[in-house]
Design a protein around this motif. Structure first.
Motif, PDB file in Angstrom:
ATOM      1  N   LYS A 359     -19.010  -8.236   0.116  1.00 52.72           N
ATOM      2  CA  LYS A 359     -18.379  -7.851  -1.157  1.00 52.72           C
ATOM      3  C   LYS A 359     -17.670  -9.030  -1.827  1.00 52.72           C
ATOM      4  O   LYS A 359     -16.593  -8.887  -2.413  1.00 52.72           O
ATOM      5  CB  LYS A 359     -17.416  -6.672  -0.966  1.00 52.72           C
ATOM      6  CG  LYS A 359     -18.089  -5.426  -0.375  1.00 52.72           C
ATOM      7  CD  LYS A 359     -17.168  -4.236  -0.379  1.00 52.72           C
ATOM      8  CE  LYS A 359     -17.797  -3.034   0.298  1.00 52.72           C
ATOM      9  NZ  LYS A 359     -19.138  -2.695  -0.231  1.00 52.72           N
ATOM     10  N   TYR A 360     -18.283 -10.201  -1.723  1.00 50.50           N
ATOM     11  CA  TYR A 360     -17.735 -11.394  -2.357  1.00 50.50           C
ATOM     12  C   TYR A 360     -18.340 -11.654  -3.732  1.00 50.50           C
ATOM     13  O   TYR A 360     -17.793 -12.427  -4.516  1.00 50.50           O
ATOM     14  CB  TYR A 360     -17.979 -12.633  -1.487  1.00 50.50           C
ATOM     15  CG  TYR A 360     -17.176 -12.669  -0.207  1.00 50.50           C
ATOM     16  CD1 TYR A 360     -15.997 -11.946  -0.060  1.00 50.50           C
ATOM     17  CD2 TYR A 360     -17.592 -13.464   0.858  1.00 50.50           C
ATOM     18  CE1 TYR A 360     -15.261 -11.993   1.108  1.00 50.50           C
ATOM     19  CE2 TYR A 360     -16.858 -13.523   2.043  1.00 50.50           C
ATOM     20  CZ  TYR A 360     -15.702 -12.784   2.160  1.00 50.50           C
ATOM     21  OH  TYR A 360     -14.979 -12.837   3.322  1.00 50.50           O
ATOM     22  N   ASN A 361     -19.494 -11.079  -4.017  1.00 48.10           N
ATOM     23  CA  ASN A 361     -20.148 -11.347  -5.300  1.00 48.10           C
ATOM     24  C   ASN A 361     -19.543 -10.488  -6.406  1.00 48.10           C
ATOM     25  O   ASN A 361     -19.079  -9.370  -6.163  1.00 48.10           O
ATOM     26  CB  ASN A 361     -21.652 -11.087  -5.197  1.00 48.10           C
ATOM     27  CG  ASN A 361     -22.331 -12.029  -4.219  1.00 48.10           C
ATOM     28  OD1 ASN A 361     -21.816 -13.105  -3.941  1.00 48.10           O
ATOM     29  ND2 ASN A 361     -23.488 -11.633  -3.707  1.00 48.10           N
ATOM     30  N   ASN A 362     -19.573 -11.013  -7.610  1.00 48.39           N
ATOM     31  CA  ASN A 362     -19.043 -10.287  -8.767  1.00 48.39           C
ATOM     32  C   ASN A 362     -19.728 -10.815 -10.016  1.00 48.39           C
ATOM     33  O   ASN A 362     -20.661 -11.638  -9.934  1.00 48.39           O
ATOM     34  CB  ASN A 362     -17.521 -10.441  -8.851  1.00 48.39           C
ATOM     35  CG  ASN A 362     -17.090 -11.899  -8.791  1.00 48.39           C
ATOM     36  OD1 ASN A 362     -17.694 -12.758  -9.438  1.00 48.39           O
ATOM     37  ND2 ASN A 362     -16.047 -12.193  -8.013  1.00 48.39           N
ATOM     38  N   ALA A 363     -19.288 -10.354 -11.159  1.00 49.94           N
ATOM     39  CA  ALA A 363     -19.927 -10.762 -12.406  1.00 49.94           C
ATOM     40  C   ALA A 363     -19.856 -12.271 -12.612  1.00 49.94           C
ATOM     41  O   ALA A 363     -20.802 -12.890 -13.135  1.00 49.94           O
ATOM     42  CB  ALA A 363     -19.271 -10.043 -13.587  1.00 49.94           C
ATOM     43  N   THR A 365     -19.711 -14.697 -10.216  1.00 51.63           N
ATOM     44  CA  THR A 365     -20.646 -15.414  -9.337  1.00 51.63           C
ATOM     45  C   THR A 365     -22.083 -15.158  -9.776  1.00 51.63           C
ATOM     46  O   THR A 365     -22.928 -16.059  -9.722  1.00 51.63           O
ATOM     47  CB  THR A 365     -20.448 -15.020  -7.857  1.00 51.63           C
ATOM     48  OG1 THR A 365     -20.674 -13.617  -7.704  1.00 51.63           O
ATOM     49  CG2 THR A 365     -19.054 -15.373  -7.387  1.00 51.63           C
ATOM     50  N   ASP A 366     -22.379 -13.922 -10.228  1.00 47.37           N
ATOM     51  CA  ASP A 366     -23.720 -13.642 -10.754  1.00 47.37           C
ATOM     52  C   ASP A 366     -24.027 -14.540 -11.956  1.00 47.37           C
ATOM     53  O   ASP A 366     -25.145 -15.055 -12.097  1.00 47.37           O
ATOM     54  CB  ASP A 366     -23.837 -12.177 -11.185  1.00 47.37           C
ATOM     55  CG  ASP A 366     -24.032 -11.238 -10.003  1.00 47.37           C
ATOM     56  OD1 ASP A 366     -24.201 -11.718  -8.857  1.00 47.37           O
ATOM     57  OD2 ASP A 366     -24.006 -10.004 -10.228  1.00 47.37           O
TER      58      ASP A 366
END
Length: 386
Positions: A359-363, A365-366
């Motif tokens: 759950k480290y990715n977010n908008a 990092t995307d």
């Protein structure tokens, strides 16, 4: 007995003791006296190395020898004190025996922390660290508490040896930014990060997993980017648990990813997803540790800043380098990426999928991934994480 009475009694006992002592001395009776405290001598100074640095347009200058282990020895070779220089190359070696004649101070091309050597430069032939030894000398001053400071003249490392200290001084930048993840550099014992370096001018500039070591040519030591790039390969290997620690010792060569046809490789060349991944990781580690988003080669040639998008998605190490730098910026450092390396990741997609599981990715990092020609959904669907 009242407090006042007790105090008077104590004073009388002290007076009688003093009188008795005087009588004994007058009678010629030997009386044991408390031993005088031994004088402490502190040898203080700074180590320097003379090095041309590619990132500074080969401006040759004296650089402080940070993170260099030092040893203070007596004339007969007894070790009096050990330590490690500060980031700015300073040392303070204190011992009651440091004031004697024949005492020497040795600087080594090793860097210790948490009670053991963490990284080092060794000779490519003897595989032993480099050392420079100087006699202790300099003006002496005595402080109010009796401590004597010996102002050691600067310890200067030049000629063919300076590169060994530039390597360990540069590696400190990665150590300082490593974060809290990874067995090797956060408490658990494992082999030191070792750079094999010397006057040889061929066969270097590479991390060799079979050796666990980096092999550098003589001139490679001028480039901080090259030093940290190769260290980035070693760090990726250890973060993936491939050092195979057992009872404090290595069990032998651990597997490394099959990088396929990876020669030549460069930021703007198309290779394969595994080659692009490991080379892009090493580029990004070096750039982030330095705060310099170029790649400066040992000959001083600067490559393009990592901000260009190439059409080959995750088969381009340039795309992966730039995306990782964006992710490091969003995360505020290496820690989350390091935690996503809990096992061997062989593509950028596997790494990014592991981040998603955590759950480290977010908008943000995307967006860093998309900016450099990689669709997070397509990358994840083509590289499932076990």
């Amino acid at each position: 007995m009242t407090d006042n009475t007790q105090a008077r009694a104590d004073r009388w006992r002290k007076r009688l003791s003093a009188v008795a002592m005087a009588v004994l001395i007058a009678a010629g009776v030997a009386v044991a006296q408390p031993a005088a405290a031994a004088t402490t001598y502190c040898v203080k100074g700074t180590g320097y190395y003379w090095q041309s640095i590619a990132e500074d347009d080969f401006d040759s200058s004296w650089n402080t020898a940070g993170s260099s282990d030092w040893t203070l020895k007596s004339a007969n070779g007894q070790v009096l004190k050990k330590g490690t220089t500060s980031a700015d190359g300073r040392f303070s070696a204190c011992s009651p025996a440091a004031g004697a004649s024949g005492v020497t101070l040795t600087l080594s091309s090793t860097a210790s922390a948490n009670g053991r050597v963490q990284w080092r430069t060794v000779s490519r032939t003897s595989l032993t660290p480099y050392q420079i030894t100087v006699p202790v000398s300099g003006a002496r001053t005595t402080a109010a508490d009796g401590t004597v400071t010996i102002a050691q003249p600067n310890v200067q490392i030049d000629g063919n040896l300076a590169g060994a200290w530039h390597i360990i001084d540069t590696l400190r930048l990665l150590w300082d930014k490593r974060g809290s993840t990874g067995a090797c550099w956060n408490g658990s014992a494992c082999e030191a990060l070792t750079f094999r370096w010397g006057t040889q001018t061929s066969g270097g500039g590479v991390w060799v997993p079979e050796l666990h070591d980096v092999v550098l040519d003589y001139g490679d030591a001028t480039s901080k980017h090259t030093i940290l790039h190769e260290a980035g390969h070693w760090w990726q290997w250890t973060l993936a648990g491939q050092h195979l620690e057992g009872n404090g010792k290595y069990k032998g060569w651990a597997k490394w990813m099959d990088i396929g046809d990876c020669d030549p490789h460069d930021y703007d060349l198309t290779t394969n997803t595994t080659c692009a991944w490991t080379e892009g990781w090493a580029n990004a580690v070096a750039a982030h540790a330095l705060g310099d988003r170029r790649y400066v080669y040992a000959d001083g040639r600067p490559d393009a800043v990592f901000d260009t998008t190439y059409s080959t998605a995750d088969r381009s190490e340039g795309n992966i380098t730039a995306a990782l730098l964006g992710i490091f910026d969003v995360d505020g450092g290496f820690d989350r990426s390091a935690k996503a390396m809990g096992t061997l990741r062989t593509t950028f997609g596997q790494y990014y999928g592991a981040r998603g599981t955590l759950k480290y990715n977010n908008a943000a990092t995307d967006a860093a991934v998309k900016k450099f020609g990689m669709d997070p959904i397509l990358i994840l669907s083509s590289a499932p994480v076990s």
